[in-house]
Design a protein around this motif. Structure first.
Motif, short mmCIF file in Angstrom:
data_model
loop_
_atom_site.label_atom_id
_atom_site.label_comp_id
_atom_site.label_asym_id
_atom_site.label_seq_id
_atom_site.Cartn_x
_atom_site.Cartn_y
_atom_site.Cartn_z
N VAL A 291 -39.02 -16.17 16.69
CA VAL A 291 -40.16 -15.26 16.46
C VAL A 291 -41.40 -16.16 16.49
CG1 VAL A 291 -41.23 -14.19 14.53
CG2 VAL A 291 -38.94 -13.66 15.16
N ALA A 292 -41.43 -17.39 16.00
CA ALA A 292 -42.68 -18.05 15.89
C ALA A 292 -42.98 -18.41 17.18
CB ALA A 292 -42.18 -19.31 14.81
N ASN A 293 -42.28 -19.12 18.23
CA ASN A 293 -42.50 -19.33 19.35
C ASN A 293 -42.89 -18.61 20.38
OD1 ASN A 293 -42.20 -22.58 19.52
ND2 ASN A 293 -40.23 -22.07 18.68
N ILE A 294 -42.53 -17.37 20.14
CA ILE A 294 -43.19 -16.18 21.09
C ILE A 294 -44.37 -15.68 20.63
CG2 ILE A 294 -42.79 -13.90 21.77
CD1 ILE A 294 -39.88 -14.33 21.84
N ALA A 295 -44.58 -15.73 19.18
CA ALA A 295 -45.80 -15.37 18.58
C ALA A 295 -46.94 -16.36 18.80
CB ALA A 295 -45.51 -15.16 16.82
N GLN A 296 -46.74 -17.44 18.99
CA GLN A 296 -47.82 -18.30 19.26
C GLN A 296 -48.58 -18.13 20.55
OE1 GLN A 296 -46.79 -22.46 19.94
NE2 GLN A 296 -45.01 -21.82 21.34
N PHE A 297 -47.86 -17.12 21.29
CA PHE A 297 -48.60 -16.94 22.56
C PHE A 297 -49.58 -15.66 22.59
CE2 PHE A 297 -45.23 -19.35 24.07
CZ PHE A 297 -45.48 -19.92 25.32
N PHE A 298 -49.29 -14.83 21.37
CA PHE A 298 -49.93 -13.61 21.32
C PHE A 298 -50.75 -13.13 20.05
CE2 PHE A 298 -46.27 -13.05 24.00
CZ PHE A 298 -46.92 -12.68 25.08
N VAL A 299 -50.32 -13.85 19.09
CA VAL A 299 -50.78 -13.55 17.61
C VAL A 299 -51.63 -14.47 17.04
CG1 VAL A 299 -49.97 -12.76 15.23
CG2 VAL A 299 -48.52 -12.42 16.98
N PRO A 300 -53.00 -13.88 16.60
CA PRO A 300 -54.07 -14.79 16.28
C PRO A 300 -53.60 -15.44 14.84
CG PRO A 300 -54.93 -12.79 16.83
CD PRO A 300 -53.36 -12.35 16.80
N GLY A 301 -53.88 -16.82 14.77
CA GLY A 301 -53.37 -17.46 13.84
C GLY A 301 -51.91 -18.04 13.76
N VAL A 326 -49.15 -8.83 28.47
CA VAL A 326 -48.12 -7.86 28.16
C VAL A 326 -47.99 -6.98 29.25
CG1 VAL A 326 -47.54 -5.92 26.70
CG2 VAL A 326 -48.06 -8.23 25.63
N ALA A 327 -49.15 -6.31 29.74
CA ALA A 327 -49.13 -5.59 30.83
C ALA A 327 -48.40 -6.15 31.98
CB ALA A 327 -50.59 -5.05 31.17
N GLY A 328 -48.53 -7.29 32.34
CA GLY A 328 -48.07 -7.98 33.53
C GLY A 328 -46.45 -8.05 33.31
N LEU A 329 -45.87 -8.44 32.25
CA LEU A 329 -44.62 -8.27 31.84
C LEU A 329 -44.07 -6.91 32.00
CD1 LEU A 329 -44.20 -10.41 28.49
CD2 LEU A 329 -43.09 -11.06 30.44
N VAL A 330 -44.62 -5.71 31.79
CA VAL A 330 -44.37 -4.54 31.93
C VAL A 330 -44.08 -4.17 33.49
CG1 VAL A 330 -44.76 -2.15 31.88
CG2 VAL A 330 -44.98 -3.66 29.85
N PRO A 381 -50.91 -12.26 33.45
CA PRO A 381 -52.40 -11.36 33.26
C PRO A 381 -52.77 -11.35 34.86
CG PRO A 381 -52.62 -13.71 32.36
CD PRO A 381 -51.25 -13.28 32.35
N ALA A 382 -52.62 -12.28 35.56
CA ALA A 382 -53.19 -12.22 36.97
C ALA A 382 -52.73 -10.94 37.69
CB ALA A 382 -52.91 -13.47 37.63
N LEU A 383 -51.33 -10.91 37.53
CA LEU A 383 -50.74 -9.60 38.20
C LEU A 383 -51.26 -8.15 37.56
CD1 LEU A 383 -46.97 -10.60 38.03
CD2 LEU A 383 -48.40 -9.87 40.18
N ALA A 384 -51.48 -8.25 36.20
CA ALA A 384 -52.26 -7.00 35.60
C ALA A 384 -53.37 -7.00 36.37
CB ALA A 384 -52.25 -7.05 34.01
N LEU A 385 -54.23 -7.84 36.34
CA LEU A 385 -55.53 -7.57 36.92
C LEU A 385 -55.52 -7.29 38.43
CD1 LEU A 385 -57.47 -10.72 35.36
CD2 LEU A 385 -57.56 -8.43 35.01
N GLY A 386 -54.42 -7.99 39.05
CA GLY A 386 -54.31 -7.51 40.42
C GLY A 386 -54.07 -6.15 40.85
#
Length: 686
Positions: A291-301, A326-330, A381-386
């Motif tokens: 949980v902590a190592n995934i959260a460090q990518f997305f959760v402030p603080g 997250v959109a790129g993952l989807v 995120p590059a995929l989502a922007l593309g």
């Protein structure tokens, strides 16, 4: 504009941005020299001294190729912090450029086969706080994303040739070369070949699966051509890829066969399977790490709290980039349903190469062990922007503006956080041993000065690299006649009779204000400071001969020989607070000995150790190592002892020294069977 011209412009932009973020004020940020960097530098000096190794066993073991690279940099730039950091800068810039190549190859058979997704991913990596941070100081982990990206880019170049019915051999062999080289740099790279093998195994049934119906993906992209099962269509080239990786890895593998404990030495110390680390409930510990190592990518603080590796608590993604990732993952998940091999590759990259952070549970979250996910996470995120650009094809200018704003916002936050918040902070200066580096700089300007250097680590690697420039194999036996090490938080070596002394106190190691309570102490006769961001980085204090003599004579006399080269000649006790006293001890040394830490233990009571009745006790290491003893020298040490004001004033002080390596007490002639010496307990001064 031709595709070649677009590529040149894109690469030039990536090169300029990545260089700017990695070289701007490199002489200031990071400050000082981190101890791990310095240790790597000391190993590199061993390489230059003719002692290269494929694996350096010190400090839980480190792969040797990074030390060889550092040795080349030192030869070119001399023994400087820049020599240790410039290879990381170049690796960071190289990773940004390689990310563009990977994106071009990975999505070459999709609607986004142009420059947009590769360029955005490379620019996001170039301005990533995480990658910028690791590209500016000299530890080996930054080479993992470089070798991984080059290996994957070459692999997908070969895969595209397979899909075109052409021979992939050269590119698969190059991919194997980089896979093997990566393992020679950093432990986490050992998982990269496993990830590639897992992808190939999963891609086989995916590529064979027929597509039923016309699945529409609102924010996706169309796959122009499918890939065949690569394990079937290019079986022997793929086998050659892994064979080349195995051959390149072979020297390190042979070392591990000869020294099997080295293979898992570091992992065993931090592993989920180590009961001392995981505790009574390893599965709970595993869940917390995940949980902590995934959260460090997305959760402030929720980011890595260590100042060495991060602006404490800062997540990898800002809010905008987190949503895009997250959109790129989807998007990847939806296109895996459409049997898209590139999207399967990107989708697997994040969880699989994050596994080292899950299994190492000594601390979490942690960014260094997650370096294998770079640059894959910036493809998301590059995929989502593309995909957004495809949906807004009729309003390209608006899509271009939105993408530019995202990249600029991301870079601006990184610039602010690294150069105005993290870099100048006092905590950063402290974490990167700015005080020890300041001591080395002070001495470099006074090469003939005879000093006593107080540091929180004996023979501090930062000082050893910058000032003494001694290979790591010789650091504990090397003697600099002009520098005498001690720890000013609990000990003060006194100069020989009739001589003054100059002391350098680094920020974390004294001088202890308890000296003001020492009987006979008249204070340092002169002092100056070297400023740091959080106060003095270095205090230079001088003690003249008269003050040193008064200090030595202000204690109660004693004459107890603990060993031939160490004798207690004085002691005293002073009240330091309502519930604490400080015991001062004066030692006389005859000559230096082999390094052997001594533990000091004190008890006080009506009969102390003689009866087992105590009203106070304390212990600590005697922070003046035997290798630093000098003929005819005097060393003052002190120890805080909790003692309530209601404790009886009369009694005895029990003292003993133990060999900290084995816990065996030293046995002076008058000691009891446990090594205790009993001294009259003087009444503390008010």
């Amino acid at each position: 504009m031709s595709q070649g011209q677009k590529d040149i412009l894109a690469l030039a932009l990536i090169l300029g941005v990545s260089l700017l973020f990695r070289t701007w004020q490199l002489d200031r940020f990071p400050p000082g020299l981190f101890g791990d960097e310095a240790t790597n530098g000391l190993d590199a000096l061993d390489v230059l001294a003719g002692r290269p190794q494929v694996f350096f066993p010190a400090n839980f073991g480190r792969e040797g190729l990074h030390m060889a690279v550092l040795a080349l940099a030192i030869r070119a730039l001399e023994v400087t912090p820049l020599a240790l950091r410039l290879p990381s800068v170049l690796a960071g810039v190289g990773t940004a450029l390689a990310t563009y190549w990977l994106g071009r190859e990975l999505f070459a058979r999709t609607q986004l086969r142009g420059v947009l997704v590769p360029l955005v991913a490379a620019l996001l990596l170039s301005t990533s706080y995480w990658h910028v941070h690791f590209s500016r100081f000299g530890i080996r982990g930054v080479f993992t994303p470089l070798m991984t990206t080059l290996a994957f880019a070459a692999f997908w170049r070969g895969a595209n040739r397979v899909a075109q019915g052409r021979q992939p051999w050269p590119w698969f062999l190059i991919s194997g070369l980089f896979l093997g080289l990566g393992v020679h740099f950093y432990t986490a790279s050992r998982l990269v070949p496993i990830f590639l093998a897992l992808f190939l195994l999963l891609q086989w049934p995916l590529a064979r699966k027929p597509v039923r119906g016309a699945l529409q993906i609102p924010l996706g992209m169309a796959v122009l051509e499918d890939y065949p099962p690569l394990l079937r269509a290019a079986f022997w080239p793929v086998m050659a890829l892994f064979a080349v990786a195995a051959v390149v890895f072979a020297p390190l593998g042979l070392y591990f066969l000869r020294s099997p404990g080295s293979l898992t030495q570091r992992a065993d110390a931090v592993s989920l399977f180590n009961p001392e680390v995981a505790g009574d409930n390893p599965w709970l510990r595993l869940g917390q790490a995940v949980v902590a190592n995934i959260a460090q990518f997305f959760v402030p603080g929720a980011g890595d709290p260590a100042t060495f590796y991060n602006l404490p608590g800062r997540p990898v993604f800002d809010l905008v980039l987190a949503l895009l990732a997250v959109a790129g993952l989807v998007i990847c998940a939806l296109w895996v349903i459409r049997r898209s091999s590139p999207h399967l590759f990107v989708l697997l990259w994040f969880p699989v190469l994050l596994v080292p952070t899950f299994l190492a549970v000594d601390r979490f979250p942690t960014l260094p062990r997650a370096l294998g996910v770079l640059p894959g996470i910036y493809l998301l995120p590059a995929l989502a922007l593309g995909a957004l650009a495809l949906r807004m094809e009729r309003r390209r200018w608006l899509a271009a503006l939105a993408i530019a704003l995202v990249v600029l916002w991301h870079g601006t936050l990184t610039w602010r956080d690294y150069f105005t918040r993290w870099g100048p902070a006092a905590e950063t200066f402290d974490a990167f041993e700015g005080d020890v580096a300041a001591a080395a700089d002070w001495l470099a300007a006074r090469p003939q000065e005879d000093v006593y250097l107080s540091a929180d680590i004996y023979r501090h690697p930062t000082f050893a690299f910058v000032h003494e420039q001694v290979p790591l194999t010789g650091i504990l036996t090397y003697q600099d006649p002009l520098v005498h090490f001690f720890d000013g938080r609990s000990v003060l070596p006194l100069p020989p009779a009739g001589q003054p002394a100059t002391y350098l106190f680094t920020h974390n190691a004294g001088p202890d204000p308890l000296l003001e309570r020492l009987p006979g102490w008249s204070g340092f006769t002169d002092s100056e400071e070297v400023a740091g961001p959080g106060g003095p980085a270095l205090v230079i204090a001088r003690l003249d001969a008269a003050a040193a003599a008064a200090t030595a004579s202000g204690l109660r006399p004693a004459d107890i020989s603990f060993e031939p080269n160490l004798r207690l000649t004085g002691y005293g006790i002073e009240r330091a607070g309502p519930d604490e006293v400080v015991v001062f001890l004066l030692w006389h040394t005859a000559q230096p000995e082999a390094d052997q830490p001594h533990g000091l233990q004190i008890q006080a009571g009506p009969a102390a150790a003689a009866t087992g009745e105590q009203f106070a006790q304390a212990s600590a290491e005697l922070a003046h190592r035997a290798t630093e003893w000098v003929p005819g020298g005097n060393v003052l040490s002190w120890l805080r002892v909790p003692m309530p004001a209601s404790a009886p004033q009369a009694g005895v002080l029990a003292l003993r020294l133990v060999n900290q390596a084995n816990g065996v007490p030293l046995q002076p002639p008058d000691a009891d069977g446990e090594g205790w010496i009993l001294l009259p307990l003087p009444e503390p001064s008010p």
